[in-house]
Design a protein around this motif. Sequence first.
Motif, PDB file in Angstrom:
ATOM      1  N   ARG A   1    -113.627   0.941  23.133  1.00 55.99           N
ATOM      2  CA  ARG A   1    -112.484   0.487  22.106  1.00 55.99           C
ATOM      3  C   ARG A   1    -113.230  -0.832  21.414  1.00 55.99           C
ATOM      4  NH1 ARG A   1    -107.826   3.667  22.318  1.00 55.99           N
ATOM      5  NH2 ARG A   1    -108.519   5.711  22.716  1.00 55.99           N
ATOM      6  N   TYR A   2    -114.068  -1.272  21.776  1.00 62.93           N
ATOM      7  CA  TYR A   2    -114.214  -2.668  21.238  1.00 62.93           C
ATOM      8  C   TYR A   2    -114.607  -2.937  19.869  1.00 62.93           C
ATOM      9  CZ  TYR A   2    -116.828  -7.401  20.898  1.00 62.93           C
ATOM     10  OH  TYR A   2    -116.785  -8.764  20.628  1.00 62.93           O
ATOM     11  N   ASP A   3    -115.153  -2.068  19.089  1.00 59.73           N
ATOM     12  CA  ASP A   3    -115.573  -2.092  17.674  1.00 59.73           C
ATOM     13  C   ASP A   3    -114.054  -1.950  16.950  1.00 59.73           C
ATOM     14  OD1 ASP A   3    -118.065  -2.630  18.162  1.00 59.73           O
ATOM     15  OD2 ASP A   3    -118.648  -0.614  17.645  1.00 59.73           O
TER      16      ASP A   3
ATOM     17  N   LEU B   1    -128.329 -12.960  21.159  1.00 63.16           N
ATOM     18  CA  LEU B   1    -127.655 -13.097  22.548  1.00 63.16           C
ATOM     19  C   LEU B   1    -126.299 -12.372  22.665  1.00 63.16           C
ATOM     20  CD1 LEU B   1    -128.985 -16.519  24.046  1.00 63.16           C
ATOM     21  CD2 LEU B   1    -129.905 -14.144  24.651  1.00 63.16           C
ATOM     22  N   CYS B   2    -126.067 -12.053  23.861  1.00 65.74           N
ATOM     23  CA  CYS B   2    -124.580 -11.484  24.031  1.00 65.74           C
ATOM     24  C   CYS B   2    -124.207 -10.629  22.971  1.00 65.74           C
ATOM     25  CB  CYS B   2    -123.615 -12.705  24.273  1.00 65.74           C
ATOM     26  SG  CYS B   2    -123.946 -13.996  25.469  1.00 65.74           S
ATOM     27  N   CYS B   3    -125.276  -9.575  22.485  1.00 71.27           N
ATOM     28  CA  CYS B   3    -125.017  -9.076  21.511  1.00 71.27           C
ATOM     29  C   CYS B   3    -124.011  -7.931  21.189  1.00 71.27           C
ATOM     30  CB  CYS B   3    -126.414  -8.321  20.996  1.00 71.27           C
ATOM     31  SG  CYS B   3    -126.903  -6.864  22.152  1.00 71.27           S
TER      32      CYS B   3
ATOM     33  N   ALA C   1    -129.693  -8.607  22.751  1.00 75.28           N
ATOM     34  CA  ALA C   1    -129.681  -8.827  24.359  1.00 75.28           C
ATOM     35  C   ALA C   1    -128.427  -9.043  24.862  1.00 75.28           C
ATOM     36  CB  ALA C   1    -130.671 -10.011  24.838  1.00 75.28           C
ATOM     37  N   ASP C   2    -128.153  -8.306  26.057  1.00 75.97           N
ATOM     38  CA  ASP C   2    -126.616  -8.306  26.615  1.00 75.97           C
ATOM     39  C   ASP C   2    -126.617  -7.982  28.023  1.00 75.97           C
ATOM     40  OD1 ASP C   2    -123.516  -8.426  25.051  1.00 75.97           O
ATOM     41  OD2 ASP C   2    -123.571  -7.451  27.117  1.00 75.97           O
ATOM     42  N   PHE C   3    -125.701  -8.396  29.055  1.00 77.98           N
ATOM     43  CA  PHE C   3    -125.872  -7.944  30.148  1.00 77.98           C
ATOM     44  C   PHE C   3    -125.045  -6.544  30.659  1.00 77.98           C
ATOM     45  CE2 PHE C   3    -123.213 -11.702  32.141  1.00 77.98           C
ATOM     46  CZ  PHE C   3    -122.006 -11.126  31.649  1.00 77.98           C
TER      47      PHE C   3
ATOM     48  N   ALA D   1    -130.192  -8.169  29.495  1.00 79.70           N
ATOM     49  CA  ALA D   1    -130.521  -9.421  30.155  1.00 79.70           C
ATOM     50  C   ALA D   1    -129.405 -10.414  30.081  1.00 79.70           C
ATOM     51  CB  ALA D   1    -131.710  -9.986  29.325  1.00 79.70           C
ATOM     52  N   ASP D   2    -129.567 -11.350  31.040  1.00 79.86           N
ATOM     53  CA  ASP D   2    -128.474 -12.609  31.295  1.00 79.86           C
ATOM     54  C   ASP D   2    -128.919 -13.598  30.442  1.00 79.86           C
ATOM     55  OD1 ASP D   2    -126.769 -14.395  32.263  1.00 79.86           O
ATOM     56  OD2 ASP D   2    -127.364 -14.250  34.107  1.00 79.86           O
ATOM     57  N   ALA D   3    -127.903 -13.928  29.545  1.00 87.01           N
ATOM     58  CA  ALA D   3    -128.362 -15.252  28.566  1.00 87.01           C
ATOM     59  C   ALA D   3    -128.723 -16.408  29.256  1.00 87.01           C
ATOM     60  CB  ALA D   3    -127.260 -15.348  27.689  1.00 87.01           C
ATOM     61  N   LEU D   4    -128.379 -16.499  30.696  1.00 90.63           N
ATOM     62  CA  LEU D   4    -128.592 -17.770  31.491  1.00 90.63           C
ATOM     63  C   LEU D   4    -129.933 -17.531  32.299  1.00 90.63           C
ATOM     64  CD1 LEU D   4    -125.161 -18.310  32.846  1.00 90.63           C
ATOM     65  CD2 LEU D   4    -126.170 -19.634  31.020  1.00 90.63           C
TER      66      LEU D   4
ATOM     67  N   ALA E   1    -126.103 -16.050  18.474  1.00 91.81           N
ATOM     68  CA  ALA E   1    -124.875 -15.449  19.753  1.00 91.81           C
ATOM     69  C   ALA E   1    -123.674 -15.511  18.910  1.00 91.81           C
ATOM     70  CB  ALA E   1    -124.863 -16.344  20.944  1.00 91.81           C
ATOM     71  N   ALA E   2    -122.977 -14.450  18.804  1.00 94.49           N
ATOM     72  CA  ALA E   2    -121.933 -14.388  18.048  1.00 94.49           C
ATOM     73  C   ALA E   2    -120.663 -13.938  19.176  1.00 94.49           C
ATOM     74  CB  ALA E   2    -121.791 -13.392  16.924  1.00 94.49           C
ATOM     75  N   PHE E   3    -119.735 -14.812  19.476  1.00 93.65           N
ATOM     76  CA  PHE E   3    -118.390 -14.725  20.097  1.00 93.65           C
ATOM     77  C   PHE E   3    -119.056 -14.284  21.621  1.00 93.65           C
ATOM     78  CE2 PHE E   3    -117.441 -13.590  15.867  1.00 93.65           C
ATOM     79  CZ  PHE E   3    -116.501 -14.475  15.515  1.00 93.65           C
TER      80      PHE E   3
HETATM   81  C1  LIG Z   1    -117.088 -10.690  22.769  1.00 92.90           C
HETATM   82  S1  LIG Z   1    -118.583  -9.796  22.982  1.00 92.90           S
HETATM   83  C2  LIG Z   1    -119.258 -10.261  21.703  1.00 92.90           C
HETATM   84  C3  LIG Z   1    -120.305  -9.190  21.121  1.00 92.90           C
HETATM   85  C4  LIG Z   1    -121.003  -9.430  19.795  1.00 92.90           C
HETATM   86  N1  LIG Z   1    -121.753 -10.539  19.763  1.00 92.90           N
HETATM   87  C5  LIG Z   1    -120.004  -9.500  18.790  1.00 92.90           C
HETATM   88  O1  LIG Z   1    -119.892 -10.462  17.965  1.00 92.90           O
HETATM   89  O2  LIG Z   1    -119.021  -8.582  18.752  1.00 92.90           O
HETATM   90  C6  LIG Z   1    -119.352 -10.865  24.003  1.00 92.90           C
HETATM   91  C7  LIG Z   1    -120.472 -10.159  24.985  1.00 92.90           C
HETATM   92  O3  LIG Z   1    -121.049 -11.066  25.467  1.00 92.90           O
HETATM   93  C8  LIG Z   1    -121.723 -10.479  26.806  1.00 92.90           C
HETATM   94  N2  LIG Z   1    -122.067 -11.435  27.856  1.00 92.90           N
HETATM   95  C9  LIG Z   1    -121.391 -12.403  28.428  1.00 92.90           C
HETATM   96  N3  LIG Z   1    -121.822 -13.139  29.099  1.00 92.90           N
HETATM   97  C10 LIG Z   1    -123.326 -12.790  29.083  1.00 92.90           C
HETATM   98  C11 LIG Z   1    -124.422 -13.249  29.668  1.00 92.90           C
HETATM   99  N4  LIG Z   1    -124.256 -14.294  30.397  1.00 92.90           N
HETATM  100  N5  LIG Z   1    -125.708 -12.717  29.486  1.00 92.90           N
HETATM  101  C12 LIG Z   1    -125.770 -11.742  28.649  1.00 92.90           C
HETATM  102  N6  LIG Z   1    -124.457 -11.279  27.879  1.00 92.90           N
HETATM  103  C13 LIG Z   1    -123.356 -11.823  28.257  1.00 92.90           C
HETATM  104  C14 LIG Z   1    -120.644  -9.323  27.250  1.00 92.90           C
HETATM  105  O4  LIG Z   1    -121.529  -8.622  27.851  1.00 92.90           O
HETATM  106  C15 LIG Z   1    -120.220  -9.166  25.787  1.00 92.90           C
HETATM  107  O5  LIG Z   1    -120.920  -7.832  25.266  1.00 92.90           O
END
Ligand SMILES: C[S@@+](CC[C@H](N)C(=O)[O-])C[C@H]1O[C@@H](n2cnc3c(N)ncnc32)[C@H](O)[C@@H]1O
Length: 222
Positions: A8-10, A46-48, A71-73, A95-98, A112-114
């Motif tokens: 339901r995220y979107d 990142l964190c897409c 990329a997202d985990f 992938a992990d952003a760290l 990286a958005a949100f």
């Molecule tokens: C609030 S959502 C934002 C998604 C998208 N960028 C947007 O603007 O709607 C945060 C995202 O960050 C990802 N995330 C959080 N920590 C992360 C990490 N260390 N590595 C990769 N992804 C990460 C989560 O899985 C999640 O999909």
Amino acid sequence: MFTSIAPRYDLLNHVLSFNVDRLWWRRAARTFSVTLSRADACALDLCCGTGDMTLALYRQSRKSGAKILGADFSHAMLQRASRKSAGTSLRWLEADALNLPFAHSSFDLITAAFGFRNLADYDAGLREIVRVLRPGGECGILDFGNPQGLLGGLYRVYFKRVLPVVGTLISGVRGPYAYLPASVERFPDPEELLPRMRSAGFQEASWTPYTFGIAGLYRGRK
Ligand SMILES: C[S@@+](CC[C@H](N)C(=O)[O-])C[C@H]1O[C@@H](n2cnc3c(N)ncnc32)[C@H](O)[C@@H]1O
């Protein structure tokens, strides 16, 4: 946590932000139009999540041929991103952003958005972005801010009282939408994050408020 809300995220994003999220992604992508118009550019979002920022970058590139990767985990988030981007040249990676699986100096642009706000260690996240950016490359971190004044007060009532209830009801999951205001509260203000960006290795760092500071774009150049 993110996997649990992926279905339901979107919908929740658009409902809870009154669709302003779309304007923020588009505005952030426009900021990087020069890089995105280059056919040889490589961009990483990142964190897409479900890919809206990545898709905004793609639209801004006007199909220049720039390589754009999200990329997202969370696997569940990426599955949705992949479905939404069928027919585009976008690529997705778990992938992990760290701890990014890329060599030094691989990208011209990282966004990286949100998502950056959720990292366990902001300084490590910034250093990892600097590591994989090419010299002269740019970074854009779009995230929530802390608006001041009367609007700020009203916004905090909405964010702390209304949003967690509506978020929990629509997602059917307890927790994530109560965590959201807490994560925004612990996220540093520009006065604190900009010096940390410079310490991580950015030559230039700036912040532009969006919608009275409800959100804002951090920009850094390596
Ligand atoms: C609030 S959502 C934002 C998604 C998208 N960028 C947007 O603007 O709607 C945060 C995202 O960050 C990802 N995330 C959080 N920590 C992360 C990490 N260390 N590595 C990769 N992804 C990460 C989560 O899985 C999640 O999909």
